[in-house]
Write a protein that holds these residues in place. Structure first.
Motif, PDB file in Angstrom:
ATOM      1  N   ALA A 268       0.531  -1.151   0.158  1.00  0.00           N
ATOM      2  CA  ALA A 268      -0.169   0.139   0.069  1.00  0.00           C
ATOM      3  C   ALA A 268       1.046   1.068  -0.235  1.00  0.00           C
ATOM      4  O   ALA A 268       0.753   1.780  -0.909  1.00  0.00           O
ATOM      5  N   SER A 269       1.559   1.620   0.846  1.00  0.00           N
ATOM      6  CA  SER A 269       3.041   2.646   1.149  1.00  0.00           C
ATOM      7  C   SER A 269       3.509   2.721  -0.629  1.00  0.00           C
ATOM      8  O   SER A 269       3.790   4.263  -0.933  1.00  0.00           O
ATOM      9  N   ALA A 270       3.958   1.267  -1.531  1.00  0.00           N
ATOM     10  CA  ALA A 270       4.323   1.470  -2.989  1.00  0.00           C
ATOM     11  C   ALA A 270       3.207   2.564  -3.974  1.00  0.00           C
ATOM     12  O   ALA A 270       3.674   3.241  -4.535  1.00  0.00           O
ATOM     13  N   HIS A 330      13.603   6.906 -10.210  1.00  0.00           N
ATOM     14  CA  HIS A 330      14.273   6.420  -9.862  1.00  0.00           C
ATOM     15  C   HIS A 330      12.699   5.607  -8.482  1.00  0.00           C
ATOM     16  O   HIS A 330      13.204   4.576  -8.058  1.00  0.00           O
ATOM     17  N   ILE A 331      12.105   6.701  -7.823  1.00  0.00           N
ATOM     18  CA  ILE A 331      11.591   6.473  -7.092  1.00  0.00           C
ATOM     19  C   ILE A 331       9.983   5.345  -7.327  1.00  0.00           C
ATOM     20  O   ILE A 331      10.088   4.497  -7.249  1.00  0.00           O
ATOM     21  N   MET A 332       9.717   5.525  -8.331  1.00  0.00           N
ATOM     22  CA  MET A 332       8.531   5.182  -9.115  1.00  0.00           C
ATOM     23  C   MET A 332       9.261   3.590  -9.552  1.00  0.00           C
ATOM     24  O   MET A 332       8.642   2.530  -9.481  1.00  0.00           O
ATOM     25  N   ARG A 333       9.928   3.684 -10.322  1.00  0.00           N
ATOM     26  CA  ARG A 333      10.718   1.953 -10.693  1.00  0.00           C
ATOM     27  C   ARG A 333      10.484   1.095  -9.296  1.00  0.00           C
ATOM     28  O   ARG A 333      10.085   0.160  -9.107  1.00  0.00           O
ATOM     29  N   ALA A 334      11.386   2.003  -7.863  1.00  0.00           N
ATOM     30  CA  ALA A 334      11.346   1.227  -6.694  1.00  0.00           C
ATOM     31  C   ALA A 334       9.808   0.678  -5.715  1.00  0.00           C
ATOM     32  O   ALA A 334      10.199  -0.133  -5.940  1.00  0.00           O
ATOM     33  N   SER A 335       9.005   1.647  -6.374  1.00  0.00           N
ATOM     34  CA  SER A 335       7.945   1.430  -5.838  1.00  0.00           C
ATOM     35  C   SER A 335       7.144  -0.218  -6.885  1.00  0.00           C
ATOM     36  O   SER A 335       6.622  -1.339  -6.410  1.00  0.00           O
ATOM     37  N   ALA A 336       7.429   0.036  -8.170  1.00  0.00           N
ATOM     38  CA  ALA A 336       7.091  -0.481  -9.124  1.00  0.00           C
ATOM     39  C   ALA A 336       7.791  -1.515  -8.800  1.00  0.00           C
ATOM     40  O   ALA A 336       6.621  -3.685  -9.101  1.00  0.00           O
ATOM     41  N   LEU A 339       5.591  -3.061  -6.152  1.00  0.00           N
ATOM     42  CA  LEU A 339       4.452  -3.905  -5.411  1.00  0.00           C
ATOM     43  C   LEU A 339       4.586  -5.577  -7.271  1.00  0.00           C
ATOM     44  O   LEU A 339       3.597  -5.723  -7.546  1.00  0.00           O
ATOM     45  N   ASP A 340       5.571  -5.868  -7.532  1.00  0.00           N
ATOM     46  CA  ASP A 340       6.273  -6.732  -8.868  1.00  0.00           C
ATOM     47  C   ASP A 340       4.932  -6.256  -9.859  1.00  0.00           C
ATOM     48  O   ASP A 340       4.852  -6.998 -10.236  1.00  0.00           O
ATOM     49  N   PRO A 359      -0.192  -7.475  -9.853  1.00  0.00           N
ATOM     50  CA  PRO A 359      -1.037  -8.809  -9.394  1.00  0.00           C
ATOM     51  C   PRO A 359      -1.769  -7.583  -8.460  1.00  0.00           C
ATOM     52  O   PRO A 359      -1.106  -7.525  -6.997  1.00  0.00           O
ATOM     53  N   VAL A 360      -3.089  -8.093  -7.972  1.00  0.00           N
ATOM     54  CA  VAL A 360      -3.844  -8.026  -6.533  1.00  0.00           C
ATOM     55  C   VAL A 360      -4.086  -9.142  -6.230  1.00  0.00           C
ATOM     56  O   VAL A 360      -4.539  -9.689  -7.128  1.00  0.00           O
ATOM     57  N   SER A 361      -4.857  -9.003  -4.904  1.00  0.00           N
ATOM     58  CA  SER A 361      -6.339 -10.188  -4.780  1.00  0.00           C
ATOM     59  C   SER A 361      -7.368  -9.178  -4.706  1.00  0.00           C
ATOM     60  O   SER A 361      -7.809  -8.200  -4.449  1.00  0.00           O
ATOM     61  N   PRO A 362      -8.295 -10.399  -5.032  1.00  0.00           N
ATOM     62  CA  PRO A 362      -9.763  -9.557  -4.735  1.00  0.00           C
ATOM     63  C   PRO A 362     -10.303  -9.014  -3.152  1.00  0.00           C
ATOM     64  O   PRO A 362      -9.583  -9.347  -2.640  1.00  0.00           O
TER      65      PRO A 362
END
Length: 363
Positions: A268-270, A330-336, A339-340, A359-362
Motif C-alpha cells: 500500500a505504501s509503495a 527512480h522512486i517510481m521504479r522502486a515502487s513498481a 508491487l511486482d 498483481p492484486v488479490s480480489p
C-alpha cells in the motif's frame, strides 16, 4: 437463596468489563468447550456462566434455552465464593439451592450441579464452567479433573483475547504517533521551504509531498480492523490525489478515480508513493509558463488479479526527460518493484502517460 456479595465484588466487575464479557466479543468461542464438558460429564446441560452485577449470563450453553438468569437462580454465584469445584449431588437437599426456581420447577427441575471456577491470573473469579443434570448424581474423579481443565481453557482464551486487544490498542497508538510525527516533519519541511533559496524550495516541497503520502497511509492503518491484512485503498489514493490538487500549478486540474484495491501495508505504501510521483512528475514537467491543463489518474481493476494505475496529462509530452531520469523516476521504479509490477512511461505529442500494471488479490 441468593449468594452473599463476593468479597472481590469491585475487582470482579472490572475484570468482566476488561475481558468484554456480556458482549458479542466471544460469540461461539466457547461452544466446543461446553459441548465437550457435557459429553465428558454425561450431563445434558453445560454452561460457561459469568456472574454479573444483577444476573448471570451464559457466554456459551449446551442443552439450555436461556441466555441468562437473575441472581436468585444463579447457583454459580455460590460457586465463585470458593476455590474448589462446587458439586451439589442433590440440589433439593442443599440449603443454597433447595428454593431455587430452577430446582423447584415441577416440570423440569435441575437436581444436580457441578461448577469449576473461571479464575484470572490475579485470582479473581469471573464465573464457572458448569454442568447440570435432571437427576441426583456425583462426578467421578476423571470428570472433575476434566471440568477443571476445561474451565482453565476458558480462562486461557479470555487471556488471549485480552492480549490481542492490548496489542491492537498499542498498534493503533503507534500508528497514531507515527502519523503525528510525520505530520510535524512535513510542517517543518514546508516552513523551511518558505525560507529556502529558489533552487532548494522545489526539492523541499517534493519531500513534504512524499511525507504526506505516509501520513495518509498511517491514518488508514490507524483505522484498520486488521492492519496485517489487506487494506482497501481507493479512499486513501483519492486523498493523495486530492492533496496534490491543492498544491498543483494554477489552472491544472487533477481528475482521479480508483476502482477498489486492497493491499497489505508495505505494498500500500509503495502504491501511494508511486501515485504521488506520477502526479508530481506531471505537475513539474508537463505545463510550462503557467500553461493550464489536465491530469487524468485512473485505477482500474483489470480482472484476473491484475490492477492498472495510470496517469495521463495533456501537457508538452516531456514529463520525464530523456535518459534514466531524476529522483522521481527512480522512486517510481522502486515502487513498481515492490508491487511486482510493470512500469511503462510513454511520452507523446499530446502529453505523457505513466502506467503501472501489477498483481492484486480480489477485494
Amino acid at each position: 437463596m441468593i449468594a452473599p456479595i463476593h468479597p472481590d465484588y469491585v475487582d470482579r466487575l472490572a475484570a468482566i468489563r476488561r475481558y468484554d464479557l456480556g458482549t458479542s466479543a466471544h460469540d461461539g468461542a466457547f461452544d466446543g468447550l461446553v459441548s465437550l464438558a457435557a459429553q465428558i460429564c454425561h450431563c445434558p446441560i453445560a454452561l460457561v456462566s459469568i456472574v454479573h452485577e444483577d444476573d448471570q449470563r451464559f457466554e456459551a450453553r449446551c442443552g439450555l434455552d436461556r441466555e441468562s438468569t437473575p441472581l436468585n437462580m444463579a447457583i454459580c454465584s455460590h460457586a465463585i465464593l470458593q476455590d474448589e469445584i462446587l458439586e451439589i449431588p442433590d440440589t433439593r437437599l442443599d440449603m443454597r439451592t433447595r428454593d431455587n426456581p430452577l430446582v423447584t420447577d415441577p416440570d423440569d427441575p435441575l437436581l444436580f450441579y457441578a461448577g469449576a471456577q473461571i479464575v484470572t491470573k490475579g485470582g479473581v473469579s469471573l464465573g464457572t464452567l458448569c454442568v447440570l443434570d435432571r437427576r441426583p448424581r456425583r462426578l467421578g474423579d476423571a470428570e472433575r479433573a476434566s471440568l477443571r481443565i476445561l474451565a482453565d481453557q476458558v480462562m486461557q482464551r479470555l487471556e488471549l483475547h485480552e492480549a490481542l486487544r492490548q496489542q491492537e490498542a498499542m498498534r493503533r497508538e503507534v500508528d497514531h504517533r507515527v502519523k503525528n510525527s510525520l505530520a510535524n516533519v512535513a510542517a517543518m519541511t514546508r516552513m523551511a521551504a518558505r525560507k529556502a533559496a529558489p533552487e532548494a524550495r522545489g526539492a523541499l516541497l517534493a519531500v513534504e509531498r512524499r511525507i504526506n503520502v505516509m501520513v495518509e497511509l498511517h491514518e488508514d492503518l490507524h483505522r484498520a480492523d486488521d492492519p496485517d491484512g489487506p487494506i482497501e485503498l481507493s479512499d486513501y489514493l483519492g486523498r493523495v490525489a486530492g492533496h496534490l490538487q491543492h498544491i498543483s500549478p494554477p489552472g491544472v486540474e487533477i481528475d482521479a478515480e480508483f476502482d477498489p484495491v486492497a493491499l497489505v501495508g508495505r505494498r500500500a505504501s509503495a502504491l501511494g508513493v508511486l501515485l504521488n510521483e506520477m502526479i508530481s512528475n506531471s505537475c513539474k514537467h508537463a505545463f510550462e509558463d503557467g500553461q493550464s491543463g489536465r491530469i487524468v489518474v485512473r485505477g482500474r481493476d483489470l480482472g484476473d488479479g491484475r490492477y492498472l494505475m495510470s496517469c495521463k496529462d495533456d501537457g508538452i509530452g516531456a514529463a520525464a526527460p530523456d535518459g534514466k531520469g531524476g529522483l522521481g523516476r527512480h522512486i517510481m521504479r522502486a515502487s513498481a518493484t515492490q508491487l511486482d509490477g510493470e512500469l511503462r512511461l510513454t511520452p507523446s505529442a499530446d502529453g505523457y502517460l505513466a502506467e503501472l500494471e501489477f498483481p492484486v488479490s480480489p477485494v
